[in-house]
Motif scaffolding. Structure first.
Motif, short mmCIF file in Angstrom:
data_model
loop_
_atom_site.label_atom_id
_atom_site.label_comp_id
_atom_site.label_asym_id
_atom_site.label_seq_id
_atom_site.Cartn_x
_atom_site.Cartn_y
_atom_site.Cartn_z
N TYR A 85 0.80 -1.65 0.91
CA TYR A 85 -0.10 -0.15 -0.38
C TYR A 85 0.92 1.35 -0.08
O TYR A 85 0.90 1.99 -0.51
CB TYR A 85 -1.31 -0.20 1.30
CG TYR A 85 -1.66 1.26 1.43
CD1 TYR A 85 -2.78 1.28 0.41
CD2 TYR A 85 -1.39 2.53 2.33
CE1 TYR A 85 -3.64 2.08 0.81
CE2 TYR A 85 -2.53 3.18 2.02
CZ TYR A 85 -3.43 3.41 1.31
OH TYR A 85 -4.70 4.51 1.26
N LEU A 86 2.02 1.28 0.91
CA LEU A 86 2.82 1.96 0.91
C LEU A 86 3.25 2.13 0.18
O LEU A 86 3.53 4.04 -1.05
CB LEU A 86 3.32 2.19 2.34
CG LEU A 86 5.09 3.33 2.36
CD1 LEU A 86 4.15 4.56 2.64
CD2 LEU A 86 5.71 2.64 3.21
N LEU A 87 4.01 1.52 -1.03
CA LEU A 87 4.56 2.00 -2.09
C LEU A 87 3.33 2.22 -3.74
O LEU A 87 3.93 2.93 -4.37
CB LEU A 87 5.32 0.04 -2.61
CG LEU A 87 6.59 -0.07 -1.47
CD1 LEU A 87 6.87 -1.35 -2.65
CD2 LEU A 87 7.76 1.07 -2.07
N THR A 144 1.45 3.88 -3.09
CA THR A 144 0.54 5.91 -2.87
C THR A 144 1.70 6.58 -3.12
O THR A 144 1.81 7.22 -3.37
CB THR A 144 -0.05 5.80 -1.40
OG1 THR A 144 0.70 4.52 -0.79
CG2 THR A 144 -1.56 4.99 -1.27
N LEU A 145 3.11 5.47 -2.75
CA LEU A 145 4.30 7.03 -2.54
C LEU A 145 4.54 7.60 -4.18
O LEU A 145 4.07 7.01 -5.65
CB LEU A 145 5.79 6.13 -2.10
CG LEU A 145 5.31 5.96 -0.53
CD1 LEU A 145 7.12 5.44 0.18
CD2 LEU A 145 6.01 7.96 0.22
N PRO A 146 4.79 8.77 -3.92
CA PRO A 146 5.22 8.96 -5.82
C PRO A 146 6.24 7.52 -6.18
O PRO A 146 7.39 7.16 -5.60
CB PRO A 146 6.21 10.83 -5.31
CG PRO A 146 5.94 10.98 -3.85
CD PRO A 146 5.21 9.69 -3.17
#
Lengths: 529, 284
Positions: free
Chosen positions: A331-333, A335-337
């Motif tokens: 999820y983090l990967l 949603t990050l730029p």
């Protein structure tokens, strides 16, 4: 050049307006009907594709598919009994004493001949080990009697024959008699024993049969033939009715009284066909009971179902931990730029690319009683020095190490699915009044479920077939079915059982892959993101 | 998640940082076990944990003795060379046969494409222990068990799915009119392949080859059964070391392998970007 000439016609064909052709078949440039020409081109194209593929296909068939087929074959193959004891197996079919009592003299005579020959070739112990899988004690029975069988008192027949007719002592005479069809037909047991003896003398002992003493079992066979009333022409006429006799059944009983145990004979009878379901029954803790019906093994011998079950639940636990740890990361990967995501992705890919042995060694080192984790915990004061955690050589060790090893396999498919979820959906949900949690749970999460499915099946499939890591960090409590397969191949040498366990595991994995293919599509397998 | 908006509530702020902390912890779990190996391999003692000297960063606590052992001891050098003798040959076989087949598979009309694809991918699907068992049984029958070529064939078979997958993926983006143009200009099929097709799909072929190489170089289950003592590879030696008498030299070996995988990872990433640039896609 040839292919350039044949591929283009398809393009103009498709471009032609449908109704324009009115008269006769459309012709290709060389005057043949276009339809035939196209067909030929297509055929050649197919052939060319197959030609390009065929070297690899043949290679895979030989180097990989044939071995798997061999394994499947070995899981049912059981020729050892009928190959080692051919006469006994044949005699058993005619015998009617089973299952109440041990078979009669005929069968024991056949067994005597078989066992003497098997002992010379040193294969009776292998047969003993094979039958020992089905009934404990058979290995020592065969080994013990194998030692005795050469010293059985059957030499009284030899002595009596030689006394009655000295010509019977000379192997050259024997060789002459045994080359005559009529004598062979009249003395079937003798002919069979003679053939076996000559082959054995040449093959196993590398001697010349014409210079050796004819073995006792040949005279014993001759006695039985003559006692059965055979009277061949051109053969010394010996009256055997006055011979002193010896019961071979009793000789076997003297050697080991287990030979009169009908259960022993039932095992031999059950496993005499060339193919058996015995290994598969064994794999699920069953066995062929007396009379050939499948039944459960005694409780203390039931290990495989438990092992399958443990493999399953531990794989599920590993898969679940992978979801738990992998989902937040994916999820983090996603949603990050992109730039920062790519940098963080390295942290996922580095473990993925690091040698499995390196990662397993790392966990072996970290999880030890005197290892880094326990040292740190003691230093912080969470754990007292005397109660260091047992993190290795048990199920905990396997689950921790395997979760670490399989985590990238969960993150990568999750990430590739999450990348396809448009961020505007979540914004739309929020603009319509959803709070963060609702927007995630009602919009994002349902869209990411295919990724969870893909990752879970992948992690689960990889996990149930794992061997190295459980072997090293699993001790006895944390090992999988694969470790048992390896044990049977290299230590217990019960290859049939290893093959049967492997076949079951293979079937399980193939079913899971079929599911994976239905859900995700095998073509979507991505490597390293 | 990207950045905290200025209007975020306190709860949102707390969650934002808590979430980052959770992710950091998971990243730590992923990477720490690998990183911790590296300093431990410089341990001056034969321990598998940090000695007080190491924690004080005392130079006395560090030494290269495990590396000296790794590079000087035939117990490690022979397996290393065996690995280096097996992996390139197996890789060459997989890449040569795999690339040809991938080109065949990417033709528009291939009969039984699904069945062929499934067969070619199967070495990746079947659990290693089952492949190992089957190969052990079958190769003993045909006299390949315990030979160099037996191990090479087995490893080539295991590497093939990776070559097939990466090369077919590259070929998806390959413009077939280029081969027609080459043919139109008078190039034969072989020349077309080497001058036009090969340079374009090269990144895929190389990364497939790297996958095949690492598969063979890192493989232990199959070689354990198919090989004999003469084919003992580095992972096999590590496996024996871990199972029987664990010596800290294993950590030095592990560190060497980690360096190799970092190099491979970087190479692959560069290749991937190049391939995507060639296909006219934006990176990522």
């Amino acid at each position: 050049m040839t292919d350039s000439a044949m591929t283009p016609p398809k393009q103009p064909m498709a471009a032609l307006p449908g109704g324009e052709v009115t008269e006769g078949p459309m012709l290709a440039a060389d005057g043949t009907p276009l339809k035939a020409s196209l067909k030929r081109a297509l055929r050649r194209e197919k052939l060319r594709a197959l030609l390009l593929i065929s070297p690899l296909l043949i290679f895979i068939l030989v180097a990989f598919v044939a071995p798997i087929a061999d394994m499947l074959f070995r899981s049912v193959e059981n020729q050892i009994v009928s190959e080692t004891l051919p006469r006994t197996v044949a005699a058993l079919e005619a015998d009617e004493a089973l299952p109440e009592e041990a078979p009669g003299e005929e069968v024991f005579h056949a067994l005597y001949t078989d066992l003497v020959i098997a002992e010379e070739y040193k294969v009776h112990t292998r047969l003993g080990s094979r039958l020992n899988y089905e009934m404990t004690g058979l290995s020592s029975l065969f080994r013990g009697t194998g030692r005795d069988v050469g010293r059985f008192d059957t030499d009284i027949y030899t002595d009596q024959f030689v006394e009655a007719e000295p010509a019977l002592e000379d192997p050259v005479n024997w060789s002459n008699w045994m080359s005559e069809e009529e004598i062979r037909d009249a003395l079937p047991l003798t002919a069979d024993a003679w053939d076996a003896w000559t082959t054995l003398t040449v093959e196993a002992n590398e001697d010349d049969p014409l210079e050796e003493d004819v073995a006792d079992f040949v005279y014993t066979a001759l006695y039985r033939d003559l006692a059965n009333g055979a009277a061949p022409a051109n053969f010394p006429d010996v009256d055997v009715s006055s011979f002193e006799t010896v019961s071979i059944r009793a000789l076997f009983e003297d050697s080991d009284e287990d030979w009169l145990d009908p259960e022993v004979w039932q095992v031999i009878q059950t496993y005499s066909p060339a193919y058996t379901d015995g290994y598969f029954l064994n794999s699920v803790d069953m066995m062929n009971g007396p009379g050939g019906d499948a039944q459960w093994r005694p409780d203390d011998e039931q290990i495989y179902l438990k092992l399958f079950w443990r493999t399953m639940w531990m794989s599920m636990a590993i898969t679940f931990s992978c979801i738990l740890l992998g989902y937040p990361i994916a999820y983090l990967l996603s949603t990050l730029p992109l730039r920062s995501a790519n940098v963080l992705m390295i942290l996922v890919l580095l473990p993925f690319w690091t040698s499995l042995l390196v990662r397993t060694s790392a966990w072996k080192v970290l999880l030890q009683q005197q290892g880094v984790i326990n040292d740190t915990l003691v230093w912080i004061g969470i754990v007292s020095d005397a109660n260091r955690l047992a993190l290795i050589n048990n199920a905990t060790g396997t689950i921790i190490a395997m979760t670490h090893i399989l985590l990238p396999f969960m993150i990568l498919p999750l990430y590739s699915v999450m990348k396809t979820i448009p961020p505007s959906y979540v914004r739309a949900a929020k603009s319509m009044g959803a709070n963060d949690w609702t927007a995630f749970w009602r919009v994002w999460f349902p869209l990411s479920i295919p990724g969870i499915g893909a990752g879970s099946i992948l992690a689960f499939i990889l996990s149930i077939g794992y061997y190295i890591t459980p072997e090293i960090v699993g001790g006895t409590e944390g090992v999988f079915i694969s470790n048992r397969i390896a044990y049977h191949i290299s230590s217990s040498l019960n290859w049939g059982l290893a093959a049967a366990l492997g076949s079951i595991l293979l079937a399980l994995v193939l079913v899971l892959y079929w599911l994976y293919d239905r859900i995700v599509g095998i073509d979507n397998v991505k490597l390293g993101g | 998640m990207a950045a905290l908006p200025p209007y975020a509530s306190t709860g949102q702020k707390i969650w934002h940082y808590a979430y980052r902390a959770i992710c950091a912890a998971i990243f730590f779990f992923l990477i720490a076990p690998i990183l911790v190996i590296i300093p431990l391999s410089f341990n001056a003692e034969n321990f598998f944990t940090f000695t007080p000297e190491m924690l004080r960063l005392d130079p006395e606590g560090y030494s290269l003795k495990h590396y000296r052992d790794f590079f000087g001891n035939p117990d490690w050098q022979v397996p290393l060379w065996n690995s280096l003798k097996i992996a390139p040959v197996a890789t060459f076989l997989s890449v040569a046969l795999g690339t040809l087949a991938a080109i065949g598979l990417s033709q528009p009309h291939v009969p039984f494409r699904r069945a062929i694809m499934a067969t070619l991918i199967s070495p990746m699907i079947v659990p290693l222990i089952i492949s190992a068992a089957g190969m052990y049984f079958f190769y003993s029958r045909i006299g390949l068990q315990g030979t160099y070529w037996g191990v090479v064939l087995a490893h080539a078979a295991l590497g093939i799915p990776f070559v097939i997958i990466t090369v077919t993926a590259t070929l998806v983006g390959f413009d077939r009119s280029l081969t027609r143009a080459a043919a139109n200009l008078g190039a034969g099929p072989v020349r077309t392949f080497f001058k036009v097709q090969m340079p374009l799909i090269l990144p895929g072929v190389v990364s497939g080859g790297l996958f095949a190489f690492i598969t063979s170089f890192d493989e232990v289950v199959v070689v354990l059964f198919v090989g004999s003592a003469g084919q003992k590879t580095l992972p096999w030696q590590m496996f024996t070391g871990l199972r029987e008498q664990i010596s800290p030299t294993i950590l030095a070996a592990a560190t060497v392998l980690i360096s190799i995988s970092v190099v491979l990872l970087v190479t692959l990433e560069v290749l991937r970007r190049r391939s995507e640039r060639l296909r006219g896609m934006s990176p990522g």
